[in-house]
Design an enzyme around this catalytic site. Structure first.
Site, short mmCIF file in Angstrom:
data_model
loop_
_atom_site.label_atom_id
_atom_site.label_comp_id
_atom_site.label_asym_id
_atom_site.label_seq_id
_atom_site.Cartn_x
_atom_site.Cartn_y
_atom_site.Cartn_z
N TYR A 1 -7.60 11.30 -3.13
CA TYR A 1 -8.28 12.18 -2.16
C TYR A 1 -8.49 13.57 -2.73
O TYR A 1 -8.10 14.56 -2.11
CB TYR A 1 -7.49 12.20 -0.85
CG TYR A 1 -7.61 10.88 -0.10
CD1 TYR A 1 -8.72 10.60 0.67
CD2 TYR A 1 -6.62 9.89 -0.22
CE1 TYR A 1 -8.86 9.38 1.33
CE2 TYR A 1 -6.76 8.67 0.43
CZ TYR A 1 -7.88 8.42 1.21
OH TYR A 1 -8.03 7.23 1.86
N TYR B 1 -7.20 15.96 0.53
CA TYR B 1 -5.78 16.29 0.67
C TYR B 1 -5.25 17.05 -0.55
O TYR B 1 -4.29 17.78 -0.45
CB TYR B 1 -4.93 15.03 0.81
CG TYR B 1 -5.21 14.21 2.05
CD1 TYR B 1 -5.16 14.78 3.31
CD2 TYR B 1 -5.52 12.86 1.94
CE1 TYR B 1 -5.40 14.01 4.44
CE2 TYR B 1 -5.76 12.09 3.06
CZ TYR B 1 -5.70 12.67 4.31
OH TYR B 1 -5.94 11.91 5.42
N GLU C 1 -9.15 3.69 -2.51
CA GLU C 1 -9.44 4.58 -1.37
C GLU C 1 -9.94 5.91 -1.89
O GLU C 1 -9.36 6.47 -2.83
CB GLU C 1 -8.18 4.85 -0.53
CG GLU C 1 -7.71 3.68 0.30
CD GLU C 1 -6.52 4.03 1.20
OE1 GLU C 1 -6.33 5.21 1.54
OE2 GLU C 1 -5.77 3.09 1.52
N ASN D 1 0.84 -1.20 0.00
CA ASN D 1 0.00 0.00 0.00
C ASN D 1 0.87 1.25 0.00
O ASN D 1 1.69 1.45 0.91
CB ASN D 1 -0.89 0.04 1.24
CG ASN D 1 -1.81 1.26 1.23
OD1 ASN D 1 -2.73 1.34 0.42
ND2 ASN D 1 -1.55 2.23 2.10
N GLU D 2 0.70 2.05 -1.03
CA GLU D 2 1.32 3.36 -1.15
C GLU D 2 2.83 3.38 -0.89
O GLU D 2 3.32 4.14 -0.04
CB GLU D 2 0.62 4.36 -0.23
CG GLU D 2 -0.83 4.58 -0.61
CD GLU D 2 -1.49 5.76 0.10
OE1 GLU D 2 -0.92 6.25 1.09
OE2 GLU D 2 -2.56 6.20 -0.35
N LYS E 1 -12.79 9.05 8.53
CA LYS E 1 -13.37 8.86 7.20
C LYS E 1 -14.36 7.70 7.15
O LYS E 1 -14.83 7.31 6.08
CB LYS E 1 -12.26 8.64 6.16
CG LYS E 1 -11.36 9.86 6.00
CD LYS E 1 -10.46 9.78 4.80
CE LYS E 1 -9.50 10.95 4.78
NZ LYS E 1 -8.49 10.91 5.85
N ASN F 1 -5.35 5.08 -4.80
CA ASN F 1 -5.95 5.84 -3.69
C ASN F 1 -5.98 7.30 -4.08
O ASN F 1 -4.95 7.88 -4.45
CB ASN F 1 -5.10 5.68 -2.42
CG ASN F 1 -5.06 4.24 -1.92
OD1 ASN F 1 -5.86 3.40 -2.35
ND2 ASN F 1 -4.13 3.95 -1.02
N TRP G 1 -12.81 4.70 1.63
CA TRP G 1 -11.96 4.74 2.83
C TRP G 1 -12.70 5.50 3.88
O TRP G 1 -12.99 6.66 3.69
CB TRP G 1 -10.62 5.40 2.53
CG TRP G 1 -9.64 5.21 3.66
CD1 TRP G 1 -9.27 6.14 4.59
CD2 TRP G 1 -8.93 4.01 3.98
NE1 TRP G 1 -8.38 5.60 5.47
CE2 TRP G 1 -8.16 4.28 5.12
CE3 TRP G 1 -8.90 2.72 3.43
CZ2 TRP G 1 -7.34 3.33 5.72
CZ3 TRP G 1 -8.08 1.77 4.02
CH2 TRP G 1 -7.31 2.09 5.15
#
Ligand code: GCB
Length: 563
Positions: free
Chosen positions: A439, A443, A476, A383-384, A540, A437, A521
């Site tokens: 946002y 973000y 996400e 992940n990431e 979230k 993912n 998410w």
């Protein structure tokens, strides 16, 4: 190693309950029983049980101690199984070291060769992170530093049991099925010294559908496992010396073009990234919580979840098999991104060759642990990671090659690098399914303005699809939301904004036929380390931490009912 089971040949003794507990120095050895200790619940994290700040945030070693007796019978092997302790751990029986745990989210299974009439079991846990733990982390100026977004809960998190095996035992079994027109070919590999095995298969109703003396047999007119009908068969392997029962499902998985096919039909993944996290228990496994999670997921018409960001307890997968949830299994390769652009990969950095060796081993062990679960349909290998860093490529080339050598499931890799302003990622071509993912309006770019989602997601995803021509999943997306906070027009942190944000994502995704799913998410609010954007954790969740729906949940229920 198979999950403990009790039957005519095997016993299981549970050691859950109250243990003695204490923080200890690095030099501690459990030669003597603890002189001073406090009671501690197992399974549970200790962090949210205590009211002492120093203990809640303790970094270093703690010991759990349990005194027990068992009926000792000749001609049996005794073994200890601890579902998971976070993170590193050493296990002692009557003061003597008997083994170590490799990782905080994997079972520890050790022989108990010198049991006495009364025994003292000591589990020494160290929660410090390094390049030799996964997740990775570092110690700086006496502080623990980690770049992932969940609390570093510590403790014995899953069941502790002692179990027996006959001298000649069935040590492992792997069930492989291939659907072939109107029958399924089944192949069972058994690791055992037992001879003259019989294989019996029963369907969900308990009807015997196969009795075979061979490890290869057919199931005629199989009922395939799928979310709308999670049909489970039970295989019983037995001989004069041992017996083991394992549930399995028959299903066919394929990634073809832009589609993820289950039993030859395209699947759209609807669901969540989740966490093992609940009040007081921390990361302690609890079946009542899992059942509540799954009931909420059925209510909202979710069909899947990702075990972000580590393997979950086996009980969770057993129930997912039954409920018919599609599971993306994830290894604990998280925290490999400093997010400030500074390097993460390479000697002297957070992620080194030692991390890679552990990462590979954890892939192998996860595949071995979960191989017979029909719910597990994909493996996410990370992940990431810092995908913009060129060195991430060499690292993940090795990881993916290794995963392919041990796992026949489609592979996913999740990252959050956005190809804009000339920044590129070095990983998107590697997996079978690309997990992203995103946002937007949170973000990135314009906080609180959902028009950012349409404006940004369309060129972003279309660009990636044109370049890589593979299925993409939005793994996400979401916004922190404090339940009870309302705003008209919507703005950040309100229930209305979370709803507006998710509606907007849904509208855009509906225009992209290469997108195979959406995982919001997160399923529920969860604990993180303290931070200015973390109001008692990450908010979230579509559900609150006590598993009640926020406003957006009702919208998602409508959307997913129709999808
Ligand atoms: C992410 C991470 C997840 C975080 C989430 C967030 O990209 O994968 O672990 O919790 O963002 O809410 O910041």
């Amino acid at each position: 190693m198979l999950y403990p089971q009790s039957n005519l040949f095997r016993d299981v003794y549970h050691l859950n309950g109250i243990w003695r507990f204490s923080p200890v120095e690095d030099s501690y050895l459990p030669d003597q029983p603890l002189k001073s200790s406090k009671p501690m619940a197992v399974p549970a994290s200790y962090n949210d049980i205590t009211t002492e700040k120093a203990l809640k945030d303790h970094v270093g070693k703690v010991v759990y101690e349990k005194v027990f007796s068992l009926p000792l019978r000749d001609g049996l092997q005794y073994r200890l199984r601890i579902g998971a302790t976070s993170h590193q751990c050493s296990v002692y029986l009557n003061g003597a070291l008997i083994g170590h745990g490799l990782n905080g989210f994997y079972p520890i299974d050790l022989p108990l060769d010198s049991l006495q009439a009364e025994n003292r079991l000591s589990v020494v846990i160290d929660n410090r992170l390094s390049d030799q733990t996964l997740p990775v982390g570092e110690q700086k100026n006496g502080r623990q530093v980690y770049h992932y977004d969940f609390y570093n809960y510590t403790g014995i998190h899953r069941d502790v049991m002692i179990y027996t095996l006959p001298v000649q035992a069935i040590r492992d079994l792997t069930i492989q099925t291939v659907v072939n027109g109107d029958y399924s070919a089944v192949h069972v590999s058994v690791d055992t010294d037992c001879t003259d095995l019989t294989y019996t298969v029963k369907d969900l109703a308990g009807n015997t559908v196969v009795v075979s003396k061979h490890a290869d047999f057919r199931i005629e007119d199989p009922i395939l496992w799928e979310p709308s009908n999670p049909h489970l068969y039970t295989l019983c392997v037995e001989s004069e010396c041992d017996r083991y029962e394992e549930r399995f499902g028959i299903r066919k998985i394929e990634v073809k073009g832009t589609q993820f096919l289950l039993n030859d039909r395209p699947v759209y993944f609807k669901g969540f990234g989740m966490h093992e996290d609940f009040f007081v228990l921390g990361k302690g496994n609890n079946n009542a919580v899992t059942l509540r999670n799954f009931e909420c997921m059925k209510w909202i018409h979710a069909n899947s979840f990702r075990t972000s960001h580590y393997p979950y307890a086996e009980d969770v997968l057993d129930l997912a098999d039954e409920y018919g949830f599609l599971v993306i299994d994830e290894v604990p390769a998280v925290g490999m991104n400093r997010f400030d652009g500074s390097d993460c990969f390479g000697e002297g950095n957070l992620v080194t060759d030692k991390t890679k060796e552990l990462h590979k081993e954890l892939i192998t062990r996860l595949v071995a642990r979960d191989k017979n679960h029909p719910c597990v349909v994909m493996l996410n290998v990370g992940n990431e990671p810092h995908a913009e860093e060129p060195a991430s490529r060499d690292y993940y080339l090795d990881i993916i090659a290794h995963a392919r050598s041990v796992c026949s499931l489609p592979l996913m890799l999740v990252h959050c690098a956005i190809s804009e302003n000339g920044v590129c990622d070095h990983l998107s071509d590697l997996p079978d399914v690309l997990g992203l993912n995103r946002y937007y309006s949170w973000y990135y770019h314009r906080l609180g303005d959902v028009t950012d989602i349409t404006e940004s997601l369309i060129p972003d995803f279309n660009g990636l699809y044109q370049k890589y021509q593979k299925p993409i999943m939005l793994t996400e997306f979401g916004a922190d939301t404090i339940e009870g906070l309302h705003a008209l027009p919507s703005d950040a942190f309100s229930e209305e904004f979370q709803k507006d944000c998710i509606v907007e994502y849904g509208d855009v995704l509906d225009t992209m036929d290469f997108v195979i799913g959406e995982h919001v998410w997160n399923f529920a609010d969860f604990q993180t380390k303290q931070g200015l954007t973390r109001i008692r954790g990450n908010r979230k969740g579509v559900f609150t931490k006590d598993r009640q729906p926020k406003l957006v949940a009702h919208f998602l229920r409508e959307r997913w009912m129709k999808k």
